[in-house]
Design a protein around this motif. Structure first.
Motif, PDB file in Angstrom:
ATOM      1  N   PRO A  53      21.893 -15.629  56.568  1.00 54.48           N
ATOM      2  CA  PRO A  53      23.323 -15.646  56.271  1.00 54.48           C
ATOM      3  C   PRO A  53      24.144 -14.901  57.318  1.00 54.48           C
ATOM      4  O   PRO A  53      23.617 -14.051  58.042  1.00 54.48           O
ATOM      5  N   SER A  54      25.424 -15.234  57.361  1.00 51.37           N
ATOM      6  CA  SER A  54      26.350 -14.548  58.245  1.00 51.37           C
ATOM      7  C   SER A  54      26.368 -13.055  57.903  1.00 51.37           C
ATOM      8  O   SER A  54      26.385 -12.689  56.738  1.00 51.37           O
ATOM      9  N   GLY A  57      22.564  -9.696  60.582  1.00 50.29           N
ATOM     10  CA  GLY A  57      22.065  -8.889  61.698  1.00 50.29           C
ATOM     11  C   GLY A  57      21.373  -9.692  62.791  1.00 50.29           C
ATOM     12  O   GLY A  57      20.764  -9.109  63.696  1.00 50.29           O
ATOM     13  N   SER A  59      22.612 -11.586  65.319  1.00 51.59           N
ATOM     14  CA  SER A  59      23.154 -11.339  66.667  1.00 51.59           C
ATOM     15  C   SER A  59      22.791  -9.940  67.132  1.00 51.59           C
ATOM     16  O   SER A  59      22.362  -9.755  68.280  1.00 51.59           O
ATOM     17  N   THR A  60      22.943  -8.982  66.251  1.00 49.38           N
ATOM     18  CA  THR A  60      22.634  -7.598  66.623  1.00 49.38           C
ATOM     19  C   THR A  60      21.186  -7.495  67.078  1.00 49.38           C
ATOM     20  O   THR A  60      20.889  -6.855  68.088  1.00 49.38           O
TER      21      THR A  60
HETATM   22  P1  ADP Z   1      24.942 -12.157  62.153  1.00 49.40           P
HETATM   23  O1  ADP Z   1      24.789 -12.473  63.591  1.00 49.40           O
HETATM   24  O2  ADP Z   1      23.688 -12.364  61.357  1.00 49.40           O
HETATM   25  O3  ADP Z   1      26.100 -12.884  61.529  1.00 49.40           O
HETATM   26  P2  ADP Z   1      25.727  -9.540  63.113  1.00 49.40           P
HETATM   27  O4  ADP Z   1      24.529  -9.011  63.798  1.00 49.40           O
HETATM   28  O5  ADP Z   1      26.827 -10.079  63.966  1.00 49.40           O
HETATM   29  O6  ADP Z   1      25.269 -10.609  62.015  1.00 49.40           O
HETATM   30  O7  ADP Z   1      26.372  -8.425  62.215  1.00 49.40           O
HETATM   31  C1  ADP Z   1      25.660  -7.749  61.218  1.00 49.40           C
HETATM   32  C2  ADP Z   1      26.587  -6.809  60.479  1.00 49.40           C
HETATM   33  O8  ADP Z   1      27.015  -5.781  61.362  1.00 49.40           O
HETATM   34  C3  ADP Z   1      27.844  -7.456  59.939  1.00 49.40           C
HETATM   35  O9  ADP Z   1      28.123  -6.893  58.684  1.00 49.40           O
HETATM   36  C4  ADP Z   1      28.894  -7.074  60.944  1.00 49.40           C
HETATM   37  O10 ADP Z   1      30.159  -6.982  60.329  1.00 49.40           O
HETATM   38  C5  ADP Z   1      28.424  -5.723  61.414  1.00 49.40           C
HETATM   39  N1  ADP Z   1      28.800  -5.489  62.817  1.00 49.40           N
HETATM   40  C6  ADP Z   1      28.539  -6.289  63.873  1.00 49.40           C
HETATM   41  N2  ADP Z   1      28.984  -5.746  65.023  1.00 49.40           N
HETATM   42  C7  ADP Z   1      29.577  -4.567  64.678  1.00 49.40           C
HETATM   43  C8  ADP Z   1      30.229  -3.529  65.417  1.00 49.40           C
HETATM   44  N3  ADP Z   1      30.358  -3.597  66.747  1.00 49.40           N
HETATM   45  N4  ADP Z   1      30.682  -2.477  64.711  1.00 49.40           N
HETATM   46  C9  ADP Z   1      30.548  -2.384  63.384  1.00 49.40           C
HETATM   47  N5  ADP Z   1      29.936  -3.327  62.625  1.00 49.40           N
HETATM   48  C10 ADP Z   1      29.458  -4.401  63.259  1.00 49.40           C
END
Ligand code: ADP
Ligand code: MG
Length: 258
Positions: A53-54, A57, A59-60
């Protein structure tokens, strides 16, 4: 059925059998615990698809592999090099790990050819003429050599994404990371980008792809990972993953996207 794998070209050969290893990796954004104990070992030539799900994590996690994000606990080793604060090693890893983003991230004021030659000239110190030759080779590969002198804004989304892939390949990466490369595209352009990715997979490129294109996962993935709330909930071969998901959360997710 997975695609046939031909012998990898010399340029994509990794030094070690294990391309990427993540051991007990945790990350926080401030108070928010975004990655929770990620353990993942990606073999040389392996194709991994990551879904979930969106906000889970995805992308992170892949951004930690080339240090676009920093993890706070655990270890990440990329082709034998451990990611620490050593900037020289981070540069070394970034040179070997290509990344393609959802929104292409091409430089709008540079031509397609210039987008492709910028890093080879400035990072690899390649002579301009050689860099252009390499760029044209990869633009041909992604089937848009005739667009070389145009600007990104003059191309369709699908073409821009193929340029982004060609641009990455110009650095001769050993590992490719894809972060939802087709989700910003109109449906009719998805296939041309996926076809390019399938081609790379068939050549033996080690790939980690965040995507919800489950046809692609079935066709090329060696393993599919499902993430939720910062954890790897499930990891299996595509066959098992789709036929026999183990966790309720995976079943629910699959029922929503398939
Ligand atoms: P996905 O790629 O699975 O949609 P992400 O890795 O982009 O998820 O994000 C995971 C969570 O971390 C989300 O809740 C997002 O809002 C939060 N998040 C992502 N980048 C940041 C950031 N730079 N600072 C704070 N929270 C973040
Ligand atoms: Mg994401």
């Amino acid at each position: 059925m997975t695609t046939q794998r031909t012998a990898p070209s010399p340029g994509v050969t990794l030094k070690t059998e294990t391309a990427v290893e993540m051991l007990g990796v945790h990350k926080w954004y401030g108070e928010f615990h975004v990655l929770r104990d990620i353990n993942l070992k990606v073999q040389r030539g392996e194709r991994i698809v990551i879904c979930g799900p969106s906000g889970s994590g995805k992308s992170t996690m892949i951004r930690c592999i080339n240090r676009l994000e920093e993890h706070q606990q655990g270890r990440i080793v990329v082709d034998g090099i451990e990611l620490t604060n050593d900037l020289k090693r981070i540069d070394e890893i970034r040179r070997d790990v290509g990344m393609v983003f959802q929104h292409f991230n091409l430089f709008p004021h540079l031509t397609i050819l210039e987008n492709c030659t910028l890093a080879p000239i400035w990072v690899k110190k390649m002579p301009k003429k050689d860099a252009e030759e390499v760029a044209m080779k990869y633009l041909k590969r992604v089937k848009i050599p005739e667009q070389a002198n145009k600007y990104p804004g003059q191309l369709s989304g699908g073409q821009q994404q193929r340029v982004a892939i060609a641009r990455s390949l110009c650095m001769n990466p050993k590992i490719m990371l894809f972060d939802e490369p087709t989700s910003a595209l109109d449906p009719e352009m998805v296939k041309e980008v996926l076809d390019t990715m399938v081609g790379l997979a068939e050549e033996g490129m080690t790939m980690l792809c965040v995507t919800h294109e489950m046809g692609f996962a079935r066709q090329v993935a060696d393993r599919v990972i499902f993430m939720d709330y910062g954890q790897i909930v499930e990891m299996n071969t595509p066959d098992e993953f789709f036929r026999n998901p183990q966790h309720e959360r995976t079943k629910l997710f699959l029922s929503q996207i398939l």
